[in-house]
Design a protein around this motif. Structure first.
Motif, PDB file in Angstrom:
ATOM      1  N   LEU A 130      41.039  43.178  40.995  1.00  0.00           N
ATOM      2  CA  LEU A 130      42.182  43.767  40.289  1.00  0.00           C
ATOM      3  C   LEU A 130      43.314  44.141  41.244  1.00  0.00           C
ATOM      4  O   LEU A 130      44.472  44.199  40.836  1.00  0.00           O
ATOM      5  N   TYR A 131      42.957  44.417  42.509  1.00  0.00           N
ATOM      6  CA  TYR A 131      43.973  44.817  43.501  1.00  0.00           C
ATOM      7  C   TYR A 131      43.698  44.049  44.793  1.00  0.00           C
ATOM      8  O   TYR A 131      43.112  44.573  45.748  1.00  0.00           O
ATOM      9  N   PRO A 132      44.108  42.792  44.853  1.00  0.00           N
ATOM     10  CA  PRO A 132      43.707  41.902  45.964  1.00  0.00           C
ATOM     11  C   PRO A 132      44.220  42.322  47.330  1.00  0.00           C
ATOM     12  O   PRO A 132      43.708  41.848  48.351  1.00  0.00           O
ATOM     13  N   HIS A 133      45.212  43.178  47.393  1.00  0.00           N
ATOM     14  CA  HIS A 133      45.792  43.552  48.694  1.00  0.00           C
ATOM     15  C   HIS A 133      45.023  44.678  49.373  1.00  0.00           C
ATOM     16  O   HIS A 133      45.381  45.107  50.472  1.00  0.00           O
ATOM     17  N   LEU A 134      43.991  45.181  48.725  1.00  0.00           N
ATOM     18  CA  LEU A 134      43.285  46.364  49.204  1.00  0.00           C
ATOM     19  C   LEU A 134      42.162  45.991  50.164  1.00  0.00           C
ATOM     20  O   LEU A 134      41.404  45.045  49.921  1.00  0.00           O
ATOM     21  N   ALA A 135      42.064  46.748  51.259  1.00  0.00           N
ATOM     22  CA  ALA A 135      40.910  46.612  52.156  1.00  0.00           C
ATOM     23  C   ALA A 135      39.763  47.415  51.561  1.00  0.00           C
ATOM     24  O   ALA A 135      39.891  48.612  51.321  1.00  0.00           O
ATOM     25  N   ILE A 136      38.633  46.774  51.310  1.00  0.00           N
ATOM     26  CA  ILE A 136      37.555  47.432  50.568  1.00  0.00           C
ATOM     27  C   ILE A 136      36.295  47.631  51.392  1.00  0.00           C
ATOM     28  O   ILE A 136      35.232  47.949  50.849  1.00  0.00           O
TER      29      ILE A 136
END
Length: 816
Positions: A130-136
């Protein structure tokens, strides 16, 4: 230039989103002669620079109801007024970086289901999708609310203003309200200034929507409006190539939120230690102003944000913004009529959630003003919760350094404020502190919540699991159940009602029979015309013309306002005597033995029956002993003048060594009261809860004649109950209950717990909550034949259900 009228039904002060919403909703109800005055231009205080996040899930059902109303309102405003509000329901994601935060967001998801808010629990991979730019890499989990979104705050306010004008309201800019005028205890209008001109508008009602100016304006009339501005920071990036629309993102463990808007990212912060602003007032020409940049203050947030969202490293900063917003001592806004002055209404102090709150708040306040009663329970934001001392500016400045950051801090159960402490203390405070007391705060009062053992650090270690004081409180709880415990409840509100008409006055207000002999104590409620509970109290009759009322410390100002509202021309004097007496509840099966060691008086059932009060000797002092209980055991509340309190306390403690006396805190009292099924005002019972459905019909005496709410009681008896207060005990002894956990009946969510705690004598967590009847008047046996479970952080826990207290159901112990 608009002509300023000489008279109005209502004058609204302040043209931010709050004032515009109140004007809109009053006009929608058909009110005429509405005038809104704005000192500069609409939205020029805080509204214009708000981030515009629209999150529907709030801390309880009615606050969620208001937030959902706001979102629905902003959707329909454009069609009605032709002005776009920018509402985009792009959803929101909250991510957890720790197991504790994971527990919190799972509980929030459970809450959302109970409140009928769409919610999805997310794995780290689903968050990334849903938020591809996030480092997870360190993301534990997430929660997605698809109905959340964002909007344009200034455009919403302007649309509300236009809608109000379309219905006849006058909205006039560049007019400053210099003061609110008053006479004989109610508002009479406002004095205004515009350029070199001055004038007066006579008005029946005034609404203070003045935001960060509201506190000082209210103080001119002796109205308590405790709020203080803080600096609030965010940055907006340059346009980022190929940035697609994204949900609002919150990373509370890093104090940050992210909003995509027009191909840019807005990064905002609720840092742990905030910067108060405007301590010495706000300059006269303040209008669409920004505060000086403080990049060093914001840098730690930005550093974590770049690691969290690496694309920010290459994005230029288009805007570094710093603007003021109002915060309150408890992070909740103020709504309602000020208790100090009739006709003076307030909608202010929104703690950075003003956009999502103002639509619903304006609707609720307008209905309250129109009907003379709130549309549903609004105690969370009721102005009557404010304490007079809280207008102190030094107190506010210190407190709001903390409350801004608490928006994104872990919302652990039992979390205590760290700032502005020690303002209101019992005369026994230092005695308790020396014996290991760990204090909490309610209405400014320092109260011993639990007692540390020798060698144990006397401080909270917060968790969603069993906290460091769990075993301490268990020992205190069992002392109250099996031995004898001593508490300090000086924070109780204490009110004397005296005069020739005092009995008739209380007979009209109270549901129980007040015409009792001197020395009798009556447990009662004061009801509103709907049968809802306005006050929960005990009343002790001192004489033919004098009564002594004891109320929760948190509701004292509310209860005083309710009493004074109904005095009219009666010969009655109402006096707050809270600070004059210390209250020492001495509770447990050995309490009579201990009293026998320190007093020559007779404490037998014949000499001192339950529900009676009398003067006693204790040590070398005098006290008044009330035989009542909030823990469900044999015991007495000892009322001692403040000057003798230390002597009486020392006498009890010294003699108590022979019978195993234990000092006990408020946590133990609460766990005892929930085992006994005693209701807690503000949680289990509110002005929205009918006294019969709350299970308090035993305290209602219709035979005494008419009183406020008696017609509603009769109607409910005829119609049958629509719901019942039910007590639950979990079958598994391990999980904990706090409040708001969903209740499932035969697998379907039917409600949520109004309060919860651990029942140490019952051996498991216990909760109270309302369960709807399958049909009006459904028999208790049928209701209890169903299977019940409680949802805790997404897991279902089987529960036993009862409509009578599971602990000592026949109250034999308190009369022993």
């Amino acid at each position: 230039m608009a002509k300023i009228p000489s008279h109005a039904r209502v004058v609204i002060i302040g043209g931010g989103i709050s004032g515009c919403s109140v004007a809109y909703h009053l006009a929608e109800l058909g009110w005429k002669d509405i005038v809104l005055l704005e000192r500069k231009q609409l939205t020029s205080g805080t509204t214009w620079h708000a981030a515009g996040l629209v999150g529907q899930l709030r801390a309880n059902e009615n606050m969620t109801r208001l937030a959902k109303y706001s979102a629905d309102l902003y959707k329909r405003l454009e069609a009605e007024t032709g002005l776009a509000t920018g509402l985009r329901q792009c959803g929101s994601i909250t991510v957890a970086l720790t197991e504790e935060r994971h527990e919190e967001i799972l509980r929030q998801a459970s809450l959302a289901r109970a409140f009928d808010v769409e919610v999805n629990e997310l794995s780290p991979a689903e968050v990334k999708a849903l938020y591809p730019h996030l480092a997870i890499g360190d993301v534990v989990a997430g929660v997605h609310l698809p109905g959340d979104g964002q909007a344009d705050p200034a455009n919403i306010a302007l649309a509300l203003a236009k809608g109000a004008r379309m219905r006849g309201a006058q909205i006039i800019e560049q007019v400053k309200v210099a003061r609110v005028t008053q006479a004989r205890g109610r508002v009479t209008g406002v004095d205004w200034e515009m350029g070199g001109d001055q004038g007066h508008i006579a008005a029946d009602l005034v609404v203070n929507c003045g935001g960060m100016w509201g506190r000082d304006l209210a103080a001119q009339n002796g109205v308590t409006l405790p709020l203080h501005a803080c600096e609030h920071f965010y940055i907006v990036t340059e346009a980022i190539p190929d940035l697609t629309r994204l949900p609002v993102l919150r990373v509370p463990d890093e104090c940050a939120y992210y909003k995509e808007d027009a191909g840019k990212i807005l990064l905002g912060a609720f840092e742990p230690v905030a910067k108060p602003w405007g301590m010495n007032g706000i300059r006269e020409d303040f209008c669409f102003d920004q505060l000086p940049e403080d990049f060093d203050h914001f840098a730690p947030i930005l550093e974590k944000a770049i690691a969290r969202m690496p694309l920010l490293a290459d994005a230029g900063i288009h805007t570094f913004f710093n603007g003021p917003e109002s915060f309150t001592p408890d992070d909740r806004y103020y709504l309602g009529e000020a208790p100090e002055l009739a006709g003076y209404w307030v909608a202010a102090g929104y703690n950075s959630i003003g956009i999502v709150s103002s639509g619903g708040a304006g609707m609720a306040l307008a209905q309250w003003m129109n009907d003379g009663a709130p549309p549903f329970d609004l105690w969370d934001v009721d102005i009557r919760r404010a304490q007079p001392f809280q207008k102190n500016r030094r107190y506010l400045k210190e407190r709001v350094t903390e409350t801004l950051g608490l928006l994104y801090a872990d919302h652990f159960p039992y979390r205590q404020m760290a700032t502005s402490r020690g303002i209101r203390r019992s005369p026994l405070h230092e005695h308790l502190k020396a014996r290991g007391a760990v204090f909490g705060e309610v209405a400014g009062w320092e109260r011993a919540n639990w007692f540390a053992n020798p060698g144990q650090r006397p401080e909270y270690q917060y968790s969603w699991k069993r906290q460091n004081w769990f075993d301490n409180s268990r020992a205190e709880h069992m002392a109250l159940r099996e031995g004898v415990g001593l508490l300090d409840m000086t924070s109780f509100g204490k009110i004397r009602v005296e005069g020739r008409d005092a009995l008739g006055f209380l007979q009209n207000l109270c549901a129980n029979q007040m015409d009792v002999e001197a020395g009798r104590i009556v447990y009662t409620q004061m009801l509103n015309p709907r049968g809802g509970i306005e006050c929960d109290l005990t009343v002790t009759r001192f004489s033919d013309t004098a009564f002594y009322l004891v109320v929760p410390g948190a509701t004292l100002q509310r209860d005083l306002a309710w009493l004074r509202r109904h005095v009219d021309a009666l010969n009655v004097t109402i006096t707050d005597v809270t600070a004059g007496e210390v209250v020492l509840p001495l509770m447990g099966p050995k309490s009579r033995d201990l009293l026998g060691l320190i007093s020559p008086n007779d404490f037998s059932n014949d000499a001192h029956p339950f529900g009676s009060a009398r003067e006693i000797e204790i040590g070398m002092g005098i006290a008044r002993a009330h035989r009542v209980t909030y823990v469900g055991e044999l015991g007495w509340e000892l009322y001692v003048s403040s000057d003798q309190a230390a002597h009486v306390f020392e006498t009890i403690v010294e003699a108590g060594e022979d019978v195993g006396l234990k000092l006990c805190g408020l946590h133990a009292m609460d766990s005892c009261r929930i085992e006994k099924g005693y209701r807690h005002f503000g949680h289990d019972i509110t002005d929205e809860d009918h006294v019969l459905e709350a299970g308090l019909g035993f305290a209602v005496k219709l035979a005494k004649g008419a009183f406020i709410g008696s017609d509603a009681v009769l109607r409910k008896k005829e119609e049958g109950l629509a719901r019942r207060m039910v007590q639950f005990r979990l079958k598994d002894p391990e999980p904990l209950l706090f409040h708001n956990e969903p209740i499932l009946r035969d697998g379907e969510i039917v409600g949520f717990l109004s309060s919860g705690n651990y029942g140490h004598a019952l051996g498991a967590a216990v909760g109270l909550g309302y369960v709807p009847c399958a049909a009006a008047g459904e028999p208790v046996d049928t209701m209890l034949a169903s299977s019940y479970s409680i949802e805790i952080a997404g897991k279902l826990c089987d529960a036993e259900a009862s409509v009578v207290p599971m602990y000592d159901p026949r109250s034999e112990r308190i009369r022993s």
